[in-house]
Design a protein around this motif. Structure first.
Motif, PDB file in Angstrom:
ATOM      1  N   UNK A  54       0.847  -1.190   0.000  1.00  0.00           N
ATOM      2  CA  UNK A  54       0.000   0.000   0.000  1.00  0.00           C
ATOM      3  C   UNK A  54       0.882   1.239   0.000  1.00  0.00           C
ATOM      4  N   UNK A  55       0.603   2.137  -0.910  1.00  0.00           N
ATOM      5  CA  UNK A  55       1.384   3.366  -1.048  1.00  0.00           C
ATOM      6  C   UNK A  55       0.470   4.578  -0.873  1.00  0.00           C
ATOM      7  N   UNK A  56       0.839   5.508  -0.002  1.00  0.00           N
ATOM      8  CA  UNK A  56      -0.017   6.669   0.230  1.00  0.00           C
ATOM      9  C   UNK A  56       0.118   7.715  -0.877  1.00  0.00           C
ATOM     10  N   UNK A  57      -0.959   8.415  -1.127  1.00  0.00           N
ATOM     11  CA  UNK A  57      -0.949   9.600  -1.983  1.00  0.00           C
ATOM     12  C   UNK A  57      -1.225  10.789  -1.072  1.00  0.00           C
ATOM     13  N   UNK A  58      -0.267  11.709  -1.004  1.00  0.00           N
ATOM     14  CA  UNK A  58      -0.324  12.783  -0.028  1.00  0.00           C
ATOM     15  C   UNK A  58      -1.125  13.993  -0.504  1.00  0.00           C
ATOM     16  N   UNK A  59      -1.284  14.128  -1.797  1.00  0.00           N
ATOM     17  CA  UNK A  59      -2.031  15.265  -2.339  1.00  0.00           C
ATOM     18  C   UNK A  59      -2.208  15.051  -3.840  1.00  0.00           C
ATOM     19  N   UNK A  60      -3.082  15.849  -4.437  1.00  0.00           N
ATOM     20  CA  UNK A  60      -3.259  15.854  -5.890  1.00  0.00           C
ATOM     21  C   UNK A  60      -2.272  16.872  -6.469  1.00  0.00           C
ATOM     22  N   UNK A  61      -1.371  16.408  -7.319  1.00  0.00           N
ATOM     23  CA  UNK A  61      -0.365  17.307  -7.882  1.00  0.00           C
ATOM     24  C   UNK A  61      -0.800  17.898  -9.219  1.00  0.00           C
ATOM     25  N   UNK A  62      -2.039  17.659  -9.624  1.00  0.00           N
ATOM     26  CA  UNK A  62      -2.513  18.195 -10.903  1.00  0.00           C
ATOM     27  C   UNK A  62      -3.755  19.075 -10.762  1.00  0.00           C
ATOM     28  N   UNK A  63      -4.231  19.282  -9.533  1.00  0.00           N
ATOM     29  CA  UNK A  63      -5.399  20.136  -9.292  1.00  0.00           C
ATOM     30  C   UNK A  63      -5.205  20.886  -7.979  1.00  0.00           C
ATOM     31  N   UNK A  64      -5.856  22.045  -7.865  1.00  0.00           N
ATOM     32  CA  UNK A  64      -5.707  22.844  -6.648  1.00  0.00           C
ATOM     33  C   UNK A  64      -6.367  22.177  -5.447  1.00  0.00           C
ATOM     34  N   UNK A  65      -7.401  21.397  -5.678  1.00  0.00           N
ATOM     35  CA  UNK A  65      -8.125  20.762  -4.576  1.00  0.00           C
ATOM     36  C   UNK A  65      -7.202  19.872  -3.747  1.00  0.00           C
ATOM     37  N   UNK A  66      -7.505  19.777  -2.461  1.00  0.00           N
ATOM     38  CA  UNK A  66      -6.756  18.877  -1.585  1.00  0.00           C
ATOM     39  C   UNK A  66      -7.246  17.443  -1.769  1.00  0.00           C
ATOM     40  N   UNK A  67      -6.338  16.486  -1.597  1.00  0.00           N
ATOM     41  CA  UNK A  67      -6.673  15.077  -1.783  1.00  0.00           C
ATOM     42  C   UNK A  67      -5.785  14.214  -0.906  1.00  0.00           C
ATOM     43  N   UNK A  68      -6.353  13.118  -0.441  1.00  0.00           N
ATOM     44  CA  UNK A  68      -5.586  12.038   0.185  1.00  0.00           C
ATOM     45  C   UNK A  68      -6.003  10.748  -0.513  1.00  0.00           C
ATOM     46  N   UNK A  69      -5.044   9.850  -0.726  1.00  0.00           N
ATOM     47  CA  UNK A  69      -5.385   8.636  -1.442  1.00  0.00           C
ATOM     48  C   UNK A  69      -4.464   7.490  -1.108  1.00  0.00           C
ATOM     49  N   UNK A  70      -4.739   6.354  -1.720  1.00  0.00           N
ATOM     50  CA  UNK A  70      -3.900   5.174  -1.540  1.00  0.00           C
ATOM     51  C   UNK A  70      -3.844   4.380  -2.835  1.00  0.00           C
ATOM     52  N   UNK A  71      -2.703   3.741  -3.063  1.00  0.00           N
ATOM     53  CA  UNK A  71      -2.529   2.785  -4.155  1.00  0.00           C
ATOM     54  C   UNK A  71      -2.338   1.427  -3.489  1.00  0.00           C
TER      55      UNK A  71
END
Length: 235
Positions: free
Chosen positions: A53-70
């Motif tokens: 499992x790899x975390x996604x700390x933010x969206x690097x292509x949009x201004x909106x904030x994001x948290x995610x996982x792969x």
């Protein structure tokens, strides 16, 4: 097979002008905090069975904030969950993605989406206590959606950072053109990637799943650069 993003890393040096750096007026709203997004993501992740499992700390292509996982399961299948600070932000991000019709399905609800094997995304929906039918069709944006000019800047800066990491010769040869589009962008990118916190990112190949995770750490600084640029850009 991983979810593939459509064109987010292929922005040409002259594809946008400084006009996109001028922020339009915005209506103040109360958005979830990064801690809220992380907590919501943690609840959805319970449905996943990951061997990696790899975390996604933010969206690097949009201004909106994001948290995610792969999430990679024992069969090697990949599921991605991404939680955004609004439903619109989730839909906007989805427009950049293509779904592999052979083995990927989508569930999208409220401010999050999950893409992966059909049974896995169904499990995520059940965990979220919502009834969703997996689809392979990307939902459309609302008819009154107005593009966010900061998004274009964020995409440009992140694409420049990706070029710096993946093709240093192209970055050098395009330096003047990149600066014409967004003054100081090459200096900003070099500073972000050469800082100590980016050491692991520098060591990874772009096709490594860990690259996407480490690259997502750049999000807050890329957005700060674009917001500052929009404030200082001439009208």
């Amino acid at each position: 097979m991983a979810l593939k993003c459509r064109g987010s890393r292929a922005t040409a040096a002259g594809a946008i002008s400084l006009a996109v750096l001028v922020c339009s007026s915005c209506t103040s709203t109360v958005a979830p905090t990064p801690r809220d997004l992380a907590a919501e993501l943690a609840k959805l992740e319970v449905a996943l069975l990951c061997v990696r499992a790899l975390p996604l700390y933010d969206d690097v292509y949009h201004e909106a904030s994001m948290r995610g996982t792969i999430c990679v399961d024992s069969a090697g299948s990949i599921t991605q969950i991404r939680v955004f600070d609004s439903r619109t932000a989730s839909l906007v991000a989805l427009q950049d993605w293509a779904i592999d019709p052979d083995n990927q399905w989508l569930v999208q609800n409220s401010n999050w989406f999950a893409i992966g094997p059909r049974q896995t995304v169904e499990d995520v929906a059940i965990q979220a206590e919502v009834t969703l039918s997996p689809t392979q069709v990307i939902p459309e944006l609302p008819g009154d959606y107005a593009p966010n000019p900061i998004d274009e800047c964020v995409q440009f800066v992140s694409s420049t950072a990706y070029t710096y990491l993946s093709d240093a010769q192209m970055f050098t040869s395009d330096r003047a053109a990149l600066e014409d589009v967004a003054p100081a962008v090459t200096t900003e990118v070099e500073a972000l990637i050469q800082r100590p916190e980016s050491a692991r990112l520098r060591s990874l190949a772009p096709d490594d799943l860990a690259f996407e995770s480490e690259f997502s750490r750049l999000g807050p600084d890329v957005k700060a650069f674009c917001r500052d640029s929009s404030t200082s850009a001439p009208n």
